[in-house]
Every structure is written in C-alpha cells, then in structure tokens.
Write a protein that holds these residues in place. Structure first.
Motif, PDB file in Angstrom:
ATOM      1  N   PHE A 104       4.431   0.476  -3.227  1.00 62.32           N
ATOM      2  CA  PHE A 104       5.448   1.258  -3.937  1.00 62.32           C
ATOM      3  C   PHE A 104       6.789   1.221  -3.196  1.00 62.32           C
ATOM      4  N   VAL A 105       6.747   1.121  -1.884  1.00 56.19           N
ATOM      5  CA  VAL A 105       7.987   0.968  -1.122  1.00 56.19           C
ATOM      6  C   VAL A 105       8.640  -0.366  -1.457  1.00 56.19           C
ATOM      7  N   HIS A 106       7.845  -1.417  -1.655  1.00 58.98           N
ATOM      8  CA  HIS A 106       8.413  -2.694  -2.106  1.00 58.98           C
ATOM      9  C   HIS A 106       9.144  -2.502  -3.433  1.00 58.98           C
ATOM     10  N   GLY A 120      17.657  -5.025  -7.036  1.00 58.24           N
ATOM     11  CA  GLY A 120      17.740  -6.433  -7.424  1.00 58.24           C
ATOM     12  C   GLY A 120      17.203  -7.393  -6.399  1.00 58.24           C
ATOM     13  N   ASP A 121      17.088  -6.955  -5.147  1.00 63.78           N
ATOM     14  CA  ASP A 121      16.602  -7.826  -4.080  1.00 63.78           C
ATOM     15  C   ASP A 121      15.559  -7.106  -3.233  1.00 63.78           C
ATOM     16  N   THR A 122      14.429  -7.766  -3.006  1.00 62.96           N
ATOM     17  CA  THR A 122      13.417  -7.228  -2.103  1.00 62.96           C
ATOM     18  C   THR A 122      13.719  -7.788  -0.726  1.00 62.96           C
ATOM     19  N   ASP A 123      14.624  -7.098  -0.026  1.00 61.52           N
ATOM     20  CA  ASP A 123      15.157  -7.640   1.230  1.00 61.52           C
ATOM     21  C   ASP A 123      15.071  -6.671   2.398  1.00 61.52           C
ATOM     22  N   GLY A 124      14.384  -5.549   2.208  1.00 61.48           N
ATOM     23  CA  GLY A 124      14.265  -4.597   3.300  1.00 61.48           C
ATOM     24  C   GLY A 124      15.437  -3.654   3.425  1.00 61.48           C
ATOM     25  N   GLY A 174       6.530  -7.707  11.299  1.00 59.58           N
ATOM     26  CA  GLY A 174       7.416  -8.710  11.870  1.00 59.58           C
ATOM     27  C   GLY A 174       7.598  -9.932  11.001  1.00 59.58           C
ATOM     28  N   THR A 175       6.963  -9.953   9.831  1.00 54.49           N
ATOM     29  CA  THR A 175       7.028 -11.113   8.933  1.00 54.49           C
ATOM     30  C   THR A 175       8.435 -11.371   8.420  1.00 54.49           C
ATOM     31  N   ASN A 176       9.067 -10.337   7.881  1.00 58.86           N
ATOM     32  CA  ASN A 176      10.434 -10.421   7.372  1.00 58.86           C
ATOM     33  C   ASN A 176      10.954  -8.997   7.166  1.00 58.86           C
ATOM     34  N   GLN A 177      12.209  -8.874   6.760  1.00 55.43           N
ATOM     35  CA  GLN A 177      12.825  -7.554   6.617  1.00 55.43           C
ATOM     36  C   GLN A 177      12.109  -6.688   5.584  1.00 55.43           C
ATOM     37  N   ALA A 178      11.727  -7.282   4.471  1.00 56.81           N
ATOM     38  CA  ALA A 178      11.075  -6.520   3.406  1.00 56.81           C
ATOM     39  C   ALA A 178       9.736  -5.958   3.868  1.00 56.81           C
ATOM     40  N   GLU A 179       8.966  -6.797   4.571  1.00 56.37           N
ATOM     41  CA  GLU A 179       7.675  -6.326   5.047  1.00 56.37           C
ATOM     42  C   GLU A 179       7.836  -5.300   6.165  1.00 56.37           C
ATOM     43  N   PHE A 180       8.880  -5.453   6.970  1.00 56.17           N
ATOM     44  CA  PHE A 180       9.115  -4.454   8.004  1.00 56.17           C
ATOM     45  C   PHE A 180       9.385  -3.097   7.375  1.00 56.17           C
ATOM     46  N   PHE A 181      10.250  -3.067   6.380  1.00 54.55           N
ATOM     47  CA  PHE A 181      10.571  -1.800   5.711  1.00 54.55           C
ATOM     48  C   PHE A 181       9.323  -1.151   5.128  1.00 54.55           C
ATOM     49  N   ALA A 182       8.473  -1.947   4.489  1.00 50.53           N
ATOM     50  CA  ALA A 182       7.254  -1.405   3.879  1.00 50.53           C
ATOM     51  C   ALA A 182       6.260  -0.923   4.932  1.00 50.53           C
ATOM     52  N   VAL A 183       6.071  -1.700   5.998  1.00 48.31           N
ATOM     53  CA  VAL A 183       5.131  -1.327   7.061  1.00 48.31           C
ATOM     54  C   VAL A 183       5.630  -0.097   7.818  1.00 48.31           C
TER      55      VAL A 183
END
Length: 254
Positions: free
Chosen positions: A166-168, A175-179, A216-225
């Motif tokens: 849901f954070v994603h 418009g962008d899943t970029d963290g 640490g995968t990318n900005q989007a995954e960091f924000f979600a984690v």
C-alpha cells in the motif's frame, strides 16, 4: 514489490473477470465482531483511543466500498478482509479524505507466488509475497494470504508485506514509483529526504543498518521497507534512526 511483467494472460483475464463480478465479501456497515478481530490482530488499531477506533472503522468501510477483494482458490474469511483493509488504512490514517484512486481490486492468493503467478507446491521460485500490478493489471494488487497474516502476527518485527504494497501505491499516486511520495511530502523536504534515503541505503549495502536488506534495492523499495519499520516498530526506529523516523512521522502525518 514492484512488478512490471505480465506473464500469464489467463491470470489477467481471470483477475478482470473476477473483479468485474464484484463478489467481494464486505458489509455496508462495520460489523461489530470486526472490532475484536482488529484488537486481537492489529496493534496500530488497539493503541488508538475509542474515538479514533471509530474513525478507523469508518475508513475501513470506505475502503471496502471502493476496492473489491477476491480470493483465488480460497474462501475469503472476515480476518482476511479486515487485515487487508487495515493495511490500507494504517499508512493514510493521518489523511482523513484519502482515497486510493489507483486501486480497484485486491487478489488474495493462498501462498507466495512466482513471476508466472504460480503458487502451487510444484511451482518453482515462489518468492513473491505481494505486488502492485502495471499494464493490464493496472489498479490491481496481488498479495499472499500467508504473508498478509504473517505481517500482523508479530507487531515488532519491522516487516509487513501488505503495508509495504500500500505504501507503493501511495508513492505511485504522483505518477512515479520512485520513493518520493510527493502527495504526502512537502516539496521543501524532497532534497533532504533523498539525501537521507541514499545515506541509509549505503548503510544497508555495507551491512551497517538494521533496516531490511531489500530496502537497499532502490529508492522505491527503501521507502516501502522503511515505512514497514515505521508502522511496525516506531519506538525502535525513533531510537535507532531518529532522522528517518521524524521524516516519516511528518510525511504520514502521524
């Protein structure tokens, strides 16, 4: 997890067909026995004062009136619906008028699945616990029932797959899943947030952080984690990562 490939057209067709039939098991008014389910399984809800719990209940029903939940080869139970809806409400509870305009349906799988959406015991590489769809699965979410329940089984483990997904969606709404969740983060904090993200990601890469390695995968995954951590164990995050904690507290209006 962000997933972009569409492997099985059959599954896509099934998803569209199932969601179009609107068989979601939901009530028009909040069922009284759901309160006990929330108290017993959702620490975020349990810690709220009575008036805020009422608001949480209303937000659950609003979510269920807009998003259709379907079980795939399983019978939906009340606890499944409650946990999915709670996962949606928790990260946006600080925004009374929030609506997930980029989500119309959730498919609940019995277990983790692979890139071909296979979840049977004979299927290989079943490592995906949840995903936000794109392309023909735009506005759909798939989540494993096993992962859904595991996320709420231990309220202090810093991990919750459903909240992660849901954070994603929150991130994706600009418009962008970029963290960088522009709809909830003030523009003035974008640069400090990016600096903080990369500092923490570097620490993860160097095994000097207790934030889950997937962050640490990318900005989007960091924000979600990091958001999982924030909602699952805020006191620990405040102690170990005060800058990150304060930024997320401000962004989520908690």
């Amino acid at each position: 997890m962000i997933f972009t490939g569409i492997a099985f057209c059959i599954l896509v067709a099934f998803a569209i067909f199932a969601l179009s039939k609107l068989k979601t098991k939901r009530a028009k008014t909040f069922p009284k026995h759901w309160h006990k389910l929330l108290v017993n399984n959702v620490q975020f809800y349990k810690k709220l004062p009575a008036n805020k719990q009422k608001q949480f209940q209303q937000r659950i029903m609003l979510f269920l009136s807009e998003v259709h939940i379907e079980g795939v080869q399983l019978e939906l139970e009340d606890i499944d619906i409650v946990l999915i809806a709670a996962s949606a409400v928790i990260p946006v509870f600080g925004f009374p008028k929030w609506q997930y305009t980029n989500l119309s349906g959730v498919l609940l799988y019995p277990d983790n699945f692979n890139e071909d959406y296979e979840f049977g015991k004979k299927s290989n590489n079943r490592i995906i616990a949840g995903m936000v769809g794109t392309g023909r699965l735009e506005k759909q979410m798939i989540i494993s029932k096993k992962a859904l329940h595991h996320g709420f089984a231990n309220s202090n483990d810093k991990s919750n797959t459903a909240i992660h997904e849901f954070v994603h969606l929150i991130d994706k709404m600009d418009g962008d899943t970029d963290g960088v969740p522009e709809l909830i983060m003030q523009n003035a904090y974008t640069i400090p947030w990016l600096k903080l993200i990369h500092k923490e990601m570097e620490a993860i890469t160097n095994n000097k952080s207790d934030i889950r390695h997937y962050g640490g995968t990318n900005q989007a995954e960091f924000f979600a984690v990091a958001s999982e951590y924030f909602f699952e164990n805020p006191k620990l995050m405040e102690r170990k990562h005060p800058d990150l904690y304060n930024m997320l507290k401000m962004s989520f209006s908690q």
